[in-house]
Design an enzyme around this catalytic site. Sequence first.
Site, PDB file in Angstrom:
ATOM      1  N   CYS A  22      49.006  28.920  74.013  1.00 29.62           N
ATOM      2  CA  CYS A  22      47.709  28.318  73.703  1.00 29.62           C
ATOM      3  C   CYS A  22      46.600  29.320  73.968  1.00 29.62           C
ATOM      4  O   CYS A  22      46.217  29.525  75.138  1.00 29.62           O
ATOM      5  CB  CYS A  22      47.509  27.046  74.524  1.00 29.62           C
ATOM      6  SG  CYS A  22      45.874  26.303  74.307  1.00 29.62           S
ATOM      7  N   CYS A  75      43.354  27.878  75.562  1.00 31.66           N
ATOM      8  CA  CYS A  75      43.565  27.470  76.955  1.00 31.66           C
ATOM      9  C   CYS A  75      43.508  28.660  77.910  1.00 31.66           C
ATOM     10  O   CYS A  75      42.954  28.558  79.009  1.00 31.66           O
ATOM     11  CB  CYS A  75      44.924  26.791  77.116  1.00 31.66           C
ATOM     12  SG  CYS A  75      45.202  25.375  76.057  1.00 31.66           S
ATOM     13  N   ASP A  76      44.100  29.779  77.501  1.00 30.66           N
ATOM     14  CA  ASP A  76      44.356  30.864  78.442  1.00 30.66           C
ATOM     15  C   ASP A  76      43.686  32.193  78.104  1.00 30.66           C
ATOM     16  O   ASP A  76      43.841  33.159  78.847  1.00 30.66           O
ATOM     17  CB  ASP A  76      45.871  31.089  78.557  1.00 30.66           C
ATOM     18  CG  ASP A  76      46.592  29.866  79.089  1.00 30.66           C
ATOM     19  OD1 ASP A  76      45.977  29.104  79.845  1.00 30.66           O
ATOM     20  OD2 ASP A  76      47.774  29.675  78.739  1.00 30.66           O
TER      21      ASP A  76
END
Length: 299
Positions: free
Chosen positions: A173, A176-177
């Site tokens: 993701c 997300c990261d």
Amino acid sequence: HWHCKKLADSIFIIFNSAVDQGYLCGDYIKFQEAEKMETIYDLIILGAGPAGLAAGLYGGRYRLNTLLVERGQDGGQIAITSDIENYPGQMVEAEESGATLIARMTKQVDKFGVHRVSASIEKVELEGPVKRLTDTKGNVYEGKTVIIATGAHPRPIGCKNEKEFLGRGISFCAPCDANFYEDMEVYVVGGGDSAIEEAIYLTKFARKVTVIHRRDQLRAAQSIQEKAFRNEKLHFMWDSVVDEVRGDGILDVMVVRNVKTGELTQVNADPDDGMFGLFGFIGYLPNTGLLEGTGLAME
């Protein structure tokens, strides 16, 4: 003296004035909860991604007693997508993200009175006129019809030691990261639309992004390819796959194999960084393990 008190439509409690009504109220609440659990819904929808939310919208509008079950956040995969450009009905005057798109879908479903529950279903019984879904806490949800909209999860990269480094260098993701790899080196496995779009997104954070693709050309749409090739931060390793990842608690070594020559190349993290990121975008696998053994036809 005995008194009669109406608590809800068609529900009355008769009590003696000498009895503590608090106990009776408590008993009624327990009864109400039990009654709720025994409800047989017209329709149960498992999963609140775009498909599940659309099904809930139709169920609610048709005045079906509908229950929508989701174990996480609404939206599924699209909820963590940073930029949306090709979804019908999305905002065009302003930037659209997966989160903003799904928020409007959820609001639309709520408007038509769809019941919601946050639960992780572990058992599905689809035989007979009444279907039963049991969650991890033992709660049972019954319905005449069940729609399975459980979505999918990212396909693993398939390299040695992959599980050991999930969340410690390996991710699926980018939104997300990505911020964890500010001004670091990042590698992306895949060559389709998702892989290249996420690689482009990662260039906003990483100082260098390298796409590792098992073929000698991308499979992404031509418009996406053109955008990628114009990005000076994007680099490519063709005809290659990741064979192994290593590190002392965090990912700092990767072995890449050329699928045509068999040559192995070891990639080491920059000593100043101490690690690098590896993102996998090589497709998805359906979340249908829950349905195995239920008699439901599976592709």
